[in-house]
Enzyme design. Structure first.
Site, mmCIF file in Angstrom:
data_model
loop_
_atom_site.group_PDB
_atom_site.id
_atom_site.type_symbol
_atom_site.label_atom_id
_atom_site.label_comp_id
_atom_site.label_asym_id
_atom_site.label_seq_id
_atom_site.Cartn_x
_atom_site.Cartn_y
_atom_site.Cartn_z
ATOM 1 N N SER A 50 0.834 -1.203 0.000
ATOM 2 C CA SER A 50 0.000 0.000 0.000
ATOM 3 C C SER A 50 0.863 1.244 0.000
ATOM 4 C CB SER A 50 -0.904 0.006 1.233
ATOM 5 O OG SER A 50 -1.552 1.256 1.374
ATOM 6 N N TYR B 155 -2.911 -0.123 9.869
ATOM 7 C CA TYR B 155 -2.976 -0.730 8.534
ATOM 8 C C TYR B 155 -1.683 -0.484 7.776
ATOM 9 C CZ TYR B 155 -4.026 -1.189 3.579
ATOM 10 O OH TYR B 155 -3.964 -1.518 2.248
ATOM 11 N N LYS C 104 -17.589 -1.275 -0.343
ATOM 12 C CA LYS C 104 -16.643 -0.570 0.526
ATOM 13 C C LYS C 104 -17.264 0.576 1.317
ATOM 14 C CE LYS C 104 -12.424 0.017 -0.777
ATOM 15 N NZ LYS C 104 -11.216 0.465 -1.505
#
Length: 318
Positions: A116, A139, A180
């Site tokens: 990411s 995250y 999402k």
């Protein structure tokens, strides 16, 4: 057989669609379907088997997988950037990934995984280099930690010839992200806002940027799939690579593309939230030199092309 984890999610389901477009049907899809709405991402796709994510981990840890596995696309993760239960996030995103990585290395199976761009934190550099990496939430830290592990393992003598490639996704938008909710792309949110209210809402000027002039590297999911499939076709390529367009564009440009597609609507600028001051990425832009130098040959869609293509898909598929 190809394994795709996170297969019912946004990028995972699009990878399955990309494999299907190549005529590939022997696909083991892996996910956690506690949110059953995600099954809609797979309803039009072809695959040969399904496993829950924890069952795949158990089988790989026990070395109980078939010898027909040709590659693993590891897209599954806890992607909630507001989740601060570190043990939970690390179990899902780090320890789980290590188990899959170890099995693939042992069996010389290409391991292509989702990293990411969040590992870069506030930037200002977005290049695959240790001093540019400053994760700001659990995250991002979990992705950063696994990238660190992959780097440490890369030169292990008996596995150096086995493909391992991580892609640091920037701001991805496109089909199959409906599940999402608030985490969906701004293109989808802007389109919904115009449909409902006739206007799309952008942040007013902040942190040195004019109203709606904050910039992100927006990449269409079809381009993300193209990079993944190119890596599948080029097993000699390993490493950690940015996956963006290499060009930042403004939120105004995204809004203009959405308004242009609808043929109506206007922009309204809302006050920048105090809670986001110092925590908001006002600028991201992938340095794409590493992927280009590895031989990636294709161009990427700007939002002027990608957003209308996405909205065309939504108009037909919803």
């Amino acid at each position: 057989m190809i394994i795709v984890t996170g297969a019912a999610g946004f990028i995972g389901s699009n990878i399955v669609a990309g494999l299907n477009a190549r005529g590939m049907r022997d696909i083991l899809i892996v996910d956690d379907l506690a949110n059953g709405h995600k099954c809609l991402n797979l309803a039009d796709l072809d695959f040969s088997d399904y496993l829950e994510y924890d069952e795949l981990e158990r089988r790989m840890a026990a070395d109980a997988m078939p010898d027909t596995v040709e590659a693993v696309f590891h897209e599954g993760a806890c992607s909630d950037t507001t989740e601060w239960d570190g043990r939970y996030v690390m179990a899902r995103n780090f320890t789980y990934s290590k188990t899959l990585h170890a099995w693939c290395q042992t069996h010389r199976v290409p391991f292509l995984y989702a990293s990411s761009a969040s590992v870069y934190g506030m930037g200002p550099e977005f290049v695959e280099r240790r001093d540019a990496e400053k994760p700001l939430n659990m995250y991002a830290f979990s992705k950063f930690a696994f990238d660190q592990y992959v780097r440490a393992q890369a030169d292990t003598a008996d596995t150096a010839d086995s493909q391992v490639a991580g892609l640091r996704y920037f701001n991805v938008y496109g089909p199959r992200e409906g599940h999402k909710g608030r985490m969906a792309s701004v293109a989808r949110h802007f389109s919904n806002q115009i449909t409902e209210d006739g206007e799309c809402r952008l942040f007013a000027g902040s942190q040195g940027y004019g109203s709606g002039e904050q910039r992100r590297d927006f990449i269409h999911v079809n381009d993300v799939v193209a990079v993944n499939l190119w890596l599948l076709d080029n097993p000699q390529v390993s490493g950690i690579f940015n996956c963006g367009t290499g060009r930042s564009q403004t939120f105004n440009e995204v809004a203009d593309a959405v308004i242009g597609w609808h043929g109506r609507g206007e922009k309204r600028y809302i006050e920048f939230p105090e809670a986001l001051v110092g925590r908001y990425q006002s600028f991201t832009e992938a340095d794409m030199a590493a992927l280009n130098n590895a031989g990636y040959p294709y161009d990427f869609m700007p939002v002027e092309e990608g957003v209308p293509r996405y909205l065309d898909w939504l108009a037909v598929r919803g």
